[in-house]
Design an enzyme around this catalytic site. Structure first.
Site, mmCIF file in Angstrom:
data_model
loop_
_atom_site.group_PDB
_atom_site.id
_atom_site.type_symbol
_atom_site.label_atom_id
_atom_site.label_comp_id
_atom_site.label_asym_id
_atom_site.label_seq_id
_atom_site.Cartn_x
_atom_site.Cartn_y
_atom_site.Cartn_z
ATOM 1 N N ASP A 1 42.223 37.337 41.084
ATOM 2 C CA ASP A 1 43.834 37.742 41.263
ATOM 3 C C ASP A 1 44.423 36.540 41.207
ATOM 4 O O ASP A 1 44.495 35.664 42.436
ATOM 5 C CB ASP A 1 44.103 38.729 42.331
ATOM 6 C CG ASP A 1 43.518 40.055 42.088
ATOM 7 O OD1 ASP A 1 42.565 40.206 41.328
ATOM 8 O OD2 ASP A 1 44.187 41.199 42.615
ATOM 9 N N LYS B 1 50.099 41.997 37.163
ATOM 10 C CA LYS B 1 50.002 42.453 38.594
ATOM 11 C C LYS B 1 51.289 42.203 39.124
ATOM 12 O O LYS B 1 51.885 41.201 39.006
ATOM 13 C CB LYS B 1 48.756 42.158 39.517
ATOM 14 C CG LYS B 1 48.756 42.503 40.898
ATOM 15 C CD LYS B 1 47.719 41.946 41.647
ATOM 16 C CE LYS B 1 47.780 41.961 43.030
ATOM 17 N NZ LYS B 1 46.653 41.279 43.786
ATOM 18 N N LYS C 1 48.523 46.478 37.269
ATOM 19 C CA LYS C 1 48.103 46.635 38.782
ATOM 20 C C LYS C 1 49.417 46.527 39.794
ATOM 21 O O LYS C 1 49.974 45.310 39.765
ATOM 22 C CB LYS C 1 47.089 45.749 39.386
ATOM 23 C CG LYS C 1 46.858 45.760 40.835
ATOM 24 C CD LYS C 1 45.568 44.604 41.286
ATOM 25 C CE LYS C 1 45.517 44.634 42.699
ATOM 26 N NZ LYS C 1 44.372 43.861 43.229
#
Length: 320
Positions: free
Chosen positions: A157, A220, A256
């Protein structure tokens, strides 16, 4: 199609004409988002089924300064067995072997988590690239990715440099994410946009598109450390860019939402959004994840209410 069979988004050349043409009508996006909690209601066994699905879509996360090896191991044990045995038996889902989608930790705890999850099939995700601000030197951020992958992380991430978005330097953003994707190798890259710091929904949409063109496997919303994290308007804008990207390229990109999703009700709202905007295929862990720490506790409480008719105190469903 399983995660292993889904073709990865390879990205492509940056098309600035497409990026600059993107516009978001804020009022329309907010109106549409406001209808999501009111359009559908699921109750009884159907709600229980949706909440069990939500568990499988979680990146169970600990990103605290006081993390320890024992905390991480306990989190991994929870990831392996997210529900109490009596609830599993009462719900009749023992054969499903329900686990979370991934465990997300700082780089320091990747090896610990990999060891604790061995044999479970649950991947470890590492937050990287100077998380959460993303302001450490570029070479250091790239090296951090290499080290996390070497330690066993299957997902990375990353955080983008917000100023690239705020100043409209789309080439710099593209080059940054592309370099991070190359550093990930076989590990999947989730690009954190820090949507609450991007000023406008149009910026969120453009940043989403650039990250996907650079090869992001997921986009995300947030680090969870910003003042404003995941919201339904941000999510609507990002999922619609994912939809348009698939139409343009044929490649599916995951989504996400992270930060501030704490209740079962909120989880259901995001699942409804995904179903309505992207379809059932995005209700699988290879294309959708919740970034969550406390969400699991509320889902467990709701499932216990479904089984017993009573709400349990939170301490009956402890997190590490």
């Amino acid at each position: 199609m399983s995660a292993s069979e889904l073709p990865r988004n390879p990205g492509g050349p940056l098309d600035l004409d497409v990026v600059r043409a993107i516009r978001v009508n804020k009022s329309a996006a907010e109106r549409r988002s406001a209808t999501i909690p009111t359009r559908r209601t699921v109750k009884k066994q159907w709600q229980a089924a949706w909440l069990l699905k939500a568990i499988t879509l979680m990146d169970l996360t600990t990103l605290s300064g006081d993390d320890t090896a024992s905390n991480v191991r306990r989190l991994c044990a929870k990831a392996r067995r997210p529900l109490r045995d009596d609830l599993i038996d009462a719900l009749g889902v023992a054969e499903l072997n329900i686990t979370v989608g991934a465990v997300c930790v700082y780089h320091q705890w990747v090896a610990t988590a990999v060891e604790a999850l061995e044999g479970s099939g649950i991947p470890v995700a590492a937050v990287s690239t100077g998380f959460p601000a993303g302001l450490s030197p570029f070479k250091q951020r790239v090296e951090e990715i290499h080290e996390s992958v070497k330690a066993g992380a299957k997902e990375i991430d990353i955080v983008i440099t917000r100023r690239h978005v705020l100043t409209g330097d789309w080439q710099a953003l593209y080059d940054e994410v592309k370099a991070f994707r190359e550093a990930c190798g076989e590990a999947h890259l989730k690009a954190i946009l820090a949507t609450g710091e991007l000023a406008t929904l149009t910026n969120v949409a453009r940043a989403s598109w650039v990250a996907m063109q650079a090869g992001a496997d997921f986009i995300k919303t947030s680090t969870g450390k910003e003042g404003t994290n995941a919201t339904l308007p941000f999510s609507l804008v990002m999922t619609r860019q994912i939809r348009e990207y698939e139409r343009a390229t044929g490649y599916k990109v995951g989504y996400k939402p992270a930060g501030g999703i704490r209740t079962a009700k909120q989880a259901l709202e995001y699942l409804m959004l995904m179903k309505e905007e992207l379809g059932d295929r995005w209700l699988q862990p290879d294309l959708f994840r919740f970034g969550a720490s406390s969400l699991l506790t509320d889902i467990e409480r709701q499932l216990e209410h479904h089984v017993t008719g009573r709400y349990a105190a939170a301490h009956r469903h402890p997190m590490p």
